[in-house]
Design an enzyme around this catalytic site. Structure first.
Site, PDB file in Angstrom:
ATOM      1  N   LYS A 114      -6.537   7.418   2.268  1.00  0.00           N
ATOM      2  CA  LYS A 114      -6.341   6.138   1.582  1.00  0.00           C
ATOM      3  C   LYS A 114      -6.834   4.999   2.473  1.00  0.00           C
ATOM      4  O   LYS A 114      -6.406   4.872   3.628  1.00  0.00           O
ATOM      5  CB  LYS A 114      -4.852   5.927   1.293  1.00  0.00           C
ATOM      6  CG  LYS A 114      -4.437   6.504  -0.042  1.00  0.00           C
ATOM      7  CD  LYS A 114      -2.952   6.350  -0.226  1.00  0.00           C
ATOM      8  CE  LYS A 114      -2.618   5.355  -1.290  1.00  0.00           C
ATOM      9  NZ  LYS A 114      -1.169   5.336  -1.575  1.00  0.00           N
TER      10      LYS A 114
HETATM   11  O1  LIG Z   1      -0.353   4.936  -3.996  1.00  0.00           O
HETATM   12  C1  LIG Z   1       0.553   4.397  -4.496  1.00  0.00           C
HETATM   13  C2  LIG Z   1       1.050   3.067  -4.134  1.00  0.00           C
HETATM   14  O2  LIG Z   1       1.098   2.948  -2.783  1.00  0.00           O
HETATM   15  C3  LIG Z   1       2.360   2.864  -4.802  1.00  0.00           C
HETATM   16  O3  LIG Z   1       2.254   3.218  -6.138  1.00  0.00           O
HETATM   17  C4  LIG Z   1       2.894   1.462  -4.623  1.00  0.00           C
HETATM   18  O4  LIG Z   1       3.949   1.254  -5.471  1.00  0.00           O
HETATM   19  P1  LIG Z   1       5.001   0.057  -5.358  1.00  0.00           P
HETATM   20  O5  LIG Z   1       4.347  -1.171  -5.813  1.00  0.00           O
HETATM   21  O6  LIG Z   1       6.104   0.475  -6.244  1.00  0.00           O
HETATM   22  O7  LIG Z   1       5.368  -0.038  -3.908  1.00  0.00           O
END
Ligand SMILES: O=C[C@H](O)[C@H](O)COP(=O)(O)O
Ligand SMILES: O=P(O)(O)OC[C@H]1O[C@](O)(CO)[C@@H](O)[C@@H]1O
Length: 926
Positions: free
Chosen positions: A139
């Site tokens: 990522k």
């Molecule tokens: O890869 C996924 C993201 O990091 C995650 O969905 C973030 O979600 P949040 O906004 O609930 O922290």
């Protein structure tokens, strides 16, 4: 078909926005995959912060790394990578089956690098090669600095999950970076068909911010309040749908068509941040409203459950986005600029992940420091020693069965090659454990309610620990068998065992690896005769043998028609046999779930393999501590075990003492020593604390404050014994190598046995046991052994003991070798004696009951360092018991064993006396 399967039919894959070690270990993640509910996993710094800092799941794994001098960041990546690898392996079949379209697990680069292009590129490559799984996605945040890093990383052939995308402008750049990366590859003649990428477009956070602005308008601007009200909860979905339209457009353009012909895949949009933050909204809104072909939605556990329960799957995405454009226009009219909103979200998003990462490092740092504290004075030398083990490839050599780790002697080396099977016992036993379980079930069905195990040392101690730790469980709807162990020739104990074993309902387990252990043979003769008398032809169905293939015991069991013969693993020595039928069949009789026990052991084994860094190997690091502690003068391994694990020390004692106590060296296990104030202990101690409820935390703290090393092992339930057996076997092998000892033989045990045999032969000829001349005697008792200065002046046995204790030197230990029945009364008074000795001399004390300890600490007594005072205690037997067909009684056998033991110690110039109690009792020695 469930709701999630329908979602998948419409072209959307659901991924799981969550990772946690317990999910990997308890099979929950595997189950979700198997049920087709999730098709990938995403993690981020917040998720790891929650997983590691808000649970104790990782503490046991963290400790050896902390002890080995690793810093918090090294520890974090080791732990995170293990989880990612384990998850990736679970998804691997799906990855293959779906032709690499799903089955991915994402790991984020260090968020502190979000504004550093080169740093991100290097870190992506480092993580990619460390995780080393084709279904990994790295990522990378879609910051300005991240965009060129994405291009380079894709060009390097690494799968990328682009994260933290909020704006359409940035999203266009992300698509461009992906396509450019693929084009770069083509330009270099590299394939593009297996590269996967998703673009994580964040959803709910947009509503959180926009709604906040809208609410301010509703409150403060009456004229706009109506419009603002109508736009609440609309921005995020509109923004995401516009992103989808952009995706459709971009991947239909000629630029991608060229790439597709070369096998390239589209970069699917992944809806992230899709849990509902505003409780006023439907809890599955960010799933239901964003369904369409070629998309992914990553959801946390609560959203997954909610969708499974009441989610509606219908396509909601497409090229027609007029309504969505209108929403954005109306927001602009109200002065809410999406450019501004998404810019702020990007900055805040980067910061939030960086903060989570920093908080996680701090949490790990705290635990790291607490672990290092446990080492006390050993803390500085340990990192170097572990490094040395790594350089010398100790673990690899153990698994390669390289005997030169322990000895140069060719005979010793040949034996060692036959003695390392325990390394694979957790897996090897998987093949057979169902047979043990079935045999236990058949015994229970046939009405057997009791079991009496006849065995010594390695063949009896694991069953005893299991009995005392687990208690008697259930087999089906019955109580499991009430297992007792007989490992003493003391006639009183033989009678006690007999009285607790109703013949009609008892299964006798004759347990001997060699099949030649004299005590076991005597027990068999006695109980076989008893069974014959009472049960006649049915007796054999009450007997099971556990022995290695081809032994005389196997032959005898076959001739007599025993109910079953369970074959031991000839590649495993007695004291390493807990996870073979010697431990497992008795466990099955107790109703212990062998699957779970072996699973825990396998997990420990998986952490002990050569592929892992030395610092991550729990047994290797522990063994290094044990070995280095001895070299540092801390050779008294003092065991503190909290209920229900108090008996574990007796198994440990035989493993460590019989393995390391030879050639004048050795680790001296000190088990169940009565506690005294911290200042009474010498600098020769290393404490290990098996902690269950923290009952002795205060005591451990006091010891630590007094400068002693106190290692803490947290055990969550009795099944953890499976793991501990393996950990300590590995540690013992490593410590033996550090001390330069063959940890797999027991050269001095035989001498004791030979002397005993000679005594018995002489007794058979003369009807007298030659006890030698007492050095002191009165009507209370007699004293044999070494000459003590001033002995003639002693008027009581108590004074004799005092005189003997004057022989104690600093860092000696005092071993009480009691040839007495092992029951609560004797134990209590002998523990009192230990307490007095410890306070008086400052020396560590051990207590062994003969002849049981001959198969445990007996080797150490004779072969270990000359730093012990041995106080042997024998007594007149009240009621003796004949051993059928042997021409001697148990009383004579016991006494001959004591005399053989004494002689063997004297032959090695050890400081030993035997006090034979005629009228006196043990109380009189205190
Ligand atoms: O890869 C996924 C993201 O990091 C995650 O969905 C973030 O979600 P949040 O906004 O609930 O922290
Ligand atoms: O299982 P066996 O062969 O009866 O041996 C019992 C014990 O005796 C020893 O061989 C010697 O003490 C131990 O190593 C072993 O565990």
């Amino acid at each position: 078909m469930n709701r999630i399967h329908r979602l998948h039919q419409l072209g959307q894959s659901l991924w799981y926005d969550n990772i946690q070690r317990s999910l990997l270990e308890n099979g929950k993640l595997a189950q979700l995959i198997e049920q087709g509910l999730i098709r990938g996993v995403t993690s981020n710094p917040t998720i790891f912060h929650n997983a590691i800092a808000r649970s104790n799941d990782y503490d046991a794994a963290l400790k050896p790394m902390a002890w080995s001098g690793w810093n918090a960041e090294q520890i974090f990546y080791q732990l995170a990578i293990e989880d990612i690898q384990a998850a990736a392996d679970l998804f691997r079949p799906l990855y293959e089956e779906s032709n690499a379209s799903d089955g991915y697990v994402s790991l984020e680069v260090n968020p502190l690098l979000a504004n550093d292009t080169n740093g991100t590129i290097t870190e992506s490559q480092r993580l990619w090669s460390l995780v080393n799984r084709p279904n990994l996605m790295i990522k990378i945040p879609a910051t300005a600095a991240g965009i060129p890093a994405i291009r380079k990383t894709i060009a390097a052939g690494i799968n990328v999950n682009v994260t933290l995308i909020f704006s359409l402008v940035r999203y266009a750049e992300v698509i461009d970076a992906y396509l450019s990366g693929l084009e770069d590859r083509l330009a270099q003649g590299l394939p593009v068909d297996r590269i996967a990428s998703v673009a994580s477009f964040f959803v709910s956070r947009v509503d959180t911010k926009v709604d906040q602005r809208l609410n301010e308008i509703i409150q403060n601007e009456e004229s706009n309040a109506g419009l603002a009200q109508s736009l609440l909860g609309k921005a995020a979905i509109a923004n995401a749908r516009l992103a989808y339209a952009l995706y459709l457009k971009k991947f239909a353009e000629e630029r991608f068509v060229v790439l597709r012909e070369k096998g390239a895949r589209t970069q699917r949009p992944l809806w992230a941040s899709t849990s509902t933050k505003n409780p006023a909204y439907r809890d599955v809104i960010y799933v239901e409203e964003l369904i369409g072909p070629d998309t992914v939605n990553t959801v946390p556990p609560q959203t997954l459950e909610a969708f499974l329960d009441h989610g509606e799957a219908q396509v909601k995405l497409g090229p027609d986005v007029e309504a969505e454009k209108k929403v954005i226009r109306q927001l602009e009219e109200l002065g809410i600029s999406m450019d501004q909103v998404t810019y702020e979200l990007e900055v805040e998003g980067v910061k939030a992940f960086a903060d989570a990462f920093t908080a996680l490092q701090q949490a790990i740092e705290q635990r790291r420091q607490a672990a290092v504290e446990e080492l006390g004075p050993l803390r500085n030398s340990l990192p170097e020693s572990v490094k040395r083990q790594e350089q010398e490839q100790v673990v690899r050599r153990i698994f390669d069965m390289d005997p030169s780790l322990w000895t140069e002697d060719p005979n010793g080396q040949a034996e060692i090659r036959q003695r390392l099977g325990w390394l694979h016992s957790p897996q090897n036993s998987r093949v057979l454990h169902r047979d043990y379980q079935q045999l236990a079930e058949s015994c229970s069905k046939d009405g057997l309610t009791h079991a009496l195990l006849l065995g010594m040392g390695g063949s009896s101690l694991a069953p005893e620990v299991l009995r005392l730790t687990f208690g008697v469980g259930r087999i089906g709807d019955q109580n499991a068998l009430d297992l007792a162990i007989l490992d003493s020739t003391d006639p009183q104990q033989v009678l006690e065992a007999a009285s607790r074993a109703p013949l009609e309902q008892t299964l006798f387990i004759v347990s001997s690896k060699s099949g030649t252990t004299s005590e076991v043979n005597a027990f068999f003769d006695y109980f076989w005769q008893q069974a014959q008398t009472t049960l006649g032809g049915k007796a054999a169905a009450h007997f099971v043998a556990i022995t290695d293939p081809g032994t005389v015991l196997e032959k005898l069991a076959r001739e007599k028609g025993f109910r079953a013969i369970l074959a031991g693993d000839p590649q495993v020595g007695g004291r390493y046999s807990a996870l073979t039928p010697f431990g497992l069949f008795p466990a099955a009789l107790l109703g212990i779930n062998l699957d779970t026990l072996l699973q825990r052991a396998e997990r420990m084994m998986a952490q002990s393999l050569p592929a892992l860094p030395a610092a991550r190997n729990p047994g290797l690091v522990l063994g290094t501590i044990l070995g280095e502690a001895v070299l540092d003068g801390r050779d008294k391994l003092t065991i503190l075990a909290e209920p229900p694990f108090e008996s574990f020390g007796s198994w440990l004692e035989q493993l460590i003492a019989e393995s390391t106590g030879k050639e004048g060296k050795g680790i001296i296990p000190v088990d169940l020593e009565p506690p005294v104030a911290a200042e009474h202990y010498g600098e020769d101690r290393l404490f290990v604390y098996f902690r269950s409820n923290g009952l002795w935390d205060e005591r451990a703290n006091a010891l630590r404050q007094a400068g002693h090393p106190v290692l803490v092992f947290d055990l969550k339930d009795a099944y953890d014994l499976g793991a501990e057996f393996y950990r300590w076997e590995m540690a013992t092998a490593v410590a033996s190598a550090i001390l330069g000892i063959n940890g797999f033989d027991q050269p001095d045990v035989q001498d004791n046995k030979d002397r005993t045999t000679r005594k018995i032969e002489e007794y058979r000829r003369t009807a007298v046991l030659d006890e030698g001349q007492p050095r002191w005697e009165n009507e209370q008792g007699r004293v044999y052994g070494i000459q003590l200065e001033g002995l003639t002046g002693a008027s009581t046995l108590r004074e004799v003991v005092q005189l003997f204790l004057r022989e104690a030197r600093k860092e000696d230990y005092v071993a009480i070798n009691a040839y007495l029945p092992r029951n609560s009364q004797t134990l209590e008074v002998l523990q009192k004696l230990r307490h007095v000795i410890l306070e008086k001399t400052g020396c560590a004390t051990t207590l062994g009951f003969g002849p049981r300890f001959l198969h445990s600490t007996g080797q150490l007594h004779k072969g270990g360092p000359d730093r012990a005072l041995f106080l042997q205690i024998t007594r007149e037997v009240d009621q003796d018991v004949e051993i059928p067909g042997r021409g001697i009684s148990f009383g004579i056998l016991e006494r001959a064993q004591a005399l053989g033991d004494l002689e063997a110690l004297l032959a090695r110039q050890r400081r030993v006396i035997r006090i034979h109690l005629t009228k006196a009792s043990v109380e009189d020695l205190i």
